[in-house]
Design a protein around this motif. Structure first.
Motif, PDB file in Angstrom:
ATOM      1  N   UNK A 160      16.484  41.814  37.739  1.00  0.00           N
ATOM      2  CA  UNK A 160      14.908  41.691  37.999  1.00  0.00           C
ATOM      3  C   UNK A 160      14.343  42.378  36.657  1.00  0.00           C
ATOM      4  N   UNK A 161      13.041  42.056  35.557  1.00  0.00           N
ATOM      5  CA  UNK A 161      12.714  42.569  34.581  1.00  0.00           C
ATOM      6  C   UNK A 161      11.773  43.786  35.757  1.00  0.00           C
ATOM      7  N   UNK A 162      11.709  44.870  35.058  1.00  0.00           N
ATOM      8  CA  UNK A 162      10.588  45.583  35.413  1.00  0.00           C
ATOM      9  C   UNK A 162       9.238  44.513  35.220  1.00  0.00           C
ATOM     10  N   UNK A 163       8.374  45.295  36.967  1.00  0.00           N
ATOM     11  CA  UNK A 163       7.086  44.506  36.503  1.00  0.00           C
ATOM     12  C   UNK A 163       5.696  44.737  34.731  1.00  0.00           C
ATOM     13  N   UNK A 164       5.676  43.406  34.225  1.00  0.00           N
ATOM     14  CA  UNK A 164       5.573  43.249  32.846  1.00  0.00           C
ATOM     15  C   UNK A 164       4.119  43.761  32.971  1.00  0.00           C
ATOM     16  N   UNK A 165       3.260  44.269  31.975  1.00  0.00           N
ATOM     17  CA  UNK A 165       1.705  44.938  32.116  1.00  0.00           C
ATOM     18  C   UNK A 165       0.906  43.791  31.268  1.00  0.00           C
ATOM     19  N   UNK A 166       1.644  43.219  30.403  1.00  0.00           N
ATOM     20  CA  UNK A 166       0.912  42.067  29.124  1.00  0.00           C
ATOM     21  C   UNK A 166       1.751  41.148  28.852  1.00  0.00           C
ATOM     22  N   UNK A 167       1.503  39.551  29.477  1.00  0.00           N
ATOM     23  CA  UNK A 167       2.724  38.438  29.741  1.00  0.00           C
ATOM     24  C   UNK A 167       2.474  37.458  28.600  1.00  0.00           C
ATOM     25  N   UNK A 168       3.117  36.610  28.531  1.00  0.00           N
ATOM     26  CA  UNK A 168       2.864  35.804  27.307  1.00  0.00           C
ATOM     27  C   UNK A 168       3.210  34.778  27.830  1.00  0.00           C
ATOM     28  N   UNK A 169       2.106  33.377  28.157  1.00  0.00           N
ATOM     29  CA  UNK A 169       3.031  32.485  29.553  1.00  0.00           C
ATOM     30  C   UNK A 169       2.153  31.246  28.282  1.00  0.00           C
ATOM     31  N   UNK A 170       3.339  30.056  28.039  1.00  0.00           N
ATOM     32  CA  UNK A 170       3.669  29.421  27.204  1.00  0.00           C
ATOM     33  C   UNK A 170       3.805  27.901  28.366  1.00  0.00           C
ATOM     34  N   UNK A 171       2.913  27.423  28.248  1.00  0.00           N
ATOM     35  CA  UNK A 171       3.070  25.654  28.787  1.00  0.00           C
ATOM     36  C   UNK A 171       1.751  24.551  27.596  1.00  0.00           C
ATOM     37  N   UNK A 172       2.612  23.715  26.884  1.00  0.00           N
ATOM     38  CA  UNK A 172       1.759  22.851  25.787  1.00  0.00           C
ATOM     39  C   UNK A 172       1.187  21.906  26.809  1.00  0.00           C
ATOM     40  N   UNK A 173       2.660  20.762  27.023  1.00  0.00           N
ATOM     41  CA  UNK A 173       1.883  20.041  27.795  1.00  0.00           C
ATOM     42  C   UNK A 173       2.632  19.336  28.769  1.00  0.00           C
ATOM     43  N   UNK A 174       2.233  17.826  29.169  1.00  0.00           N
ATOM     44  CA  UNK A 174       1.016  17.479  29.694  1.00  0.00           C
ATOM     45  C   UNK A 174       0.041  17.923  30.295  1.00  0.00           C
ATOM     46  N   UNK A 175      -0.808  16.775  30.245  1.00  0.00           N
ATOM     47  CA  UNK A 175      -2.615  17.959  31.150  1.00  0.00           C
ATOM     48  C   UNK A 175      -1.343  17.596  32.551  1.00  0.00           C
ATOM     49  N   UNK A 176      -1.407  17.202  33.172  1.00  0.00           N
ATOM     50  CA  UNK A 176      -1.089  17.472  34.788  1.00  0.00           C
ATOM     51  C   UNK A 176      -0.252  18.355  34.873  1.00  0.00           C
ATOM     52  N   UNK A 177       0.933  18.426  34.025  1.00  0.00           N
ATOM     53  CA  UNK A 177       1.785  19.679  33.992  1.00  0.00           C
ATOM     54  C   UNK A 177       1.147  21.856  33.792  1.00  0.00           C
ATOM     55  N   UNK A 178       0.311  21.092  32.593  1.00  0.00           N
ATOM     56  CA  UNK A 178      -0.871  22.653  33.063  1.00  0.00           C
ATOM     57  C   UNK A 178      -1.353  22.453  34.204  1.00  0.00           C
ATOM     58  N   UNK A 179      -2.196  21.732  34.390  1.00  0.00           N
ATOM     59  CA  UNK A 179      -3.414  21.613  35.449  1.00  0.00           C
ATOM     60  C   UNK A 179      -1.897  22.732  36.550  1.00  0.00           C
ATOM     61  N   UNK A 180      -1.178  22.108  37.005  1.00  0.00           N
ATOM     62  CA  UNK A 180      -0.421  22.164  38.043  1.00  0.00           C
ATOM     63  C   UNK A 180       0.138  24.400  37.535  1.00  0.00           C
ATOM     64  N   UNK A 181      -0.199  24.267  36.780  1.00  0.00           N
ATOM     65  CA  UNK A 181      -0.076  26.279  36.665  1.00  0.00           C
ATOM     66  C   UNK A 181      -0.753  26.736  36.775  1.00  0.00           C
ATOM     67  N   UNK A 182      -2.098  25.863  36.934  1.00  0.00           N
ATOM     68  CA  UNK A 182      -3.739  27.143  37.493  1.00  0.00           C
ATOM     69  C   UNK A 182      -3.516  27.878  38.687  1.00  0.00           C
ATOM     70  N   UNK A 183      -3.387  27.197  39.513  1.00  0.00           N
ATOM     71  CA  UNK A 183      -2.802  27.953  41.177  1.00  0.00           C
ATOM     72  C   UNK A 183      -1.801  29.039  40.662  1.00  0.00           C
ATOM     73  N   UNK A 184      -0.948  29.169  40.595  1.00  0.00           N
ATOM     74  CA  UNK A 184      -0.506  29.977  40.380  1.00  0.00           C
ATOM     75  C   UNK A 184      -0.946  31.459  39.269  1.00  0.00           C
TER      76      UNK A 184
END
Length: 348
Positions: free
Chosen positions: A1-25
């Protein structure tokens, strides 16, 4: 496991439904890891989803062809200079994100990618010998990816509108103030295997158009869908189409005021779910077992037929093996009408 990061970059381009599913997370990361700075990459037009999340949003506007290659390297150069990233999290795993991962690795940036469960999904849809079982949801796959990146979370999310936001004047001009039951209907999806026959859905519209105290709000996108909904809007006095008339952020606000949304297995199911609006979802070639069901939606609101050929596809993009799309055509409009009435009148 990577130690707890302070600056993270998250990638999720499409589709709209899949992007929407990231919101609760994403909401849960921001809440449970307040010292972590999150930057999210997606298509520019989905930015309204990330308002009030505490997340920095970057739109990836990459052209096609040779110019797109130049855009891509400029985009990567901008990202690399922007921060000293602790980890890059790929929630998409497509060509664009794969290339980004490779480049970040060259600069010694840790990278974690999603496990999409492609083999499991293949086994779920193969005919006639299916492995017919509930697979991990997309939400769970996102959480697993974050855990492997050193960000364990418990998803705690109810709605993007924790307090009711007033309708904006332009929405009131279009729909009026809410003084009736508002039924949202989003009758389209990207692929035919996920679309309930329009003539049958029109029977649903016609039924509620005759009811007192009901307004039908039609959702769609693109010129063809706008034109089709315009016909219904003209034909039925209590139906109003918002397709092409309001932006994504405004659509979310309207969805927050709905008493129920009727949707295919499509982005509108996920968008309405983010507002905690009950969704009657209609499933044909696809199946909730693939893991794409709306956030916190009751399974009792699913409308589908028990057929041995279902699901035949994860995304609904395969031709029907029988040629008649019986998984959709055999669903009776009365079944949808009863479920809508059960929801909207139980709220009284």
């Amino acid at each position: 496991m990577i130690s707890k990061p302070a600056k993270i970059l998250v990638i999720r381009l499409s589709a709209l439904g899949d992007v929407a599913m990231t919101i609760p997370v994403i909401h849960s990361i921001a809440k449970q890891h307040p010292n972590v700075e999150i930057t999210f990459i997606s298509k520019p037009w989905v930015k309204p989803l990330f308002e009030n999340t505490g997340v920095r949003f970057i739109g990836a506007d990459i052209r096609k062809g040779r110019k797109g290659v130049i855009d891509f390297f400029r985009f990567f150069s901008m990202l690399r200079k922007m921060e000293k990233w602790d980890v890059v999290i790929d929630l998409h795993d497509v060509i664009f994100s794969k290339f980004l991962r490779k480049l970040f690795r060259l600069y010694q940036v840790p990278v974690v990618k999603i496990n999409k469960g492609r083999q499991e999904k293949k086994e779920l849809t193969q005919y006639p010998k299916k492995e017919f079982k509930q697979l991990a949801t997309t939400f769970e796959r996102y959480v697993d990816t974050l855990k492997r990146a050193g960000l364990p979370i418990s998803v705690e999310f109810d709605t993007i509108f924790p307090t009711q936001t007033e309708l904006t004047p332009d929405i009131v001009d279009l729909l009026g103030n809410k003084n009736a039951k508002w039924i949202g209907i989003a009758p389209f999806a990207q692929h035919k295997g996920k679309v309930y026959p329009p003539e049958k859905m029109e029977e649903v519209v016609q039924h509620f158009n005759q009811k007192d105290g009901v307004k039908i709000i039609l959702f769609g996108g693109g010129k063809a869908e706008e034109a089709a909904l315009k016909v219904w809007e003209t034909k039925y006095d209590n139906a109003i189409s918002v397709a092409g008339k309001i932006r994504l952020g405004q659509e979310l606000l309207v969805m927050d005021y709905l008493d129920v949304m009727v949707s295919m297995d499509s982005a509108n199911m996920h968008l309405a779910s983010l507002t905690a609006t009950p969704v009657v979802s209609i499933w044909g070639a696809t199946h909730p077992y693939a893991g794409f069901y709306g956030w916190k939606q009751p399974v009792d609101n699913i409308i589908q037929l028990d057929l041995s050929c279902r699901p035949c596809s994860v995304y609904g993009n395969k031709e029907c093996m029988w040629g008649d799309y019986r998984c959709m055509n055999d669903i009776k409009p009365e079944t949808i009408i009863r479920k809508i009435e059960e929801i909207i009148y139980s709220q009284e």
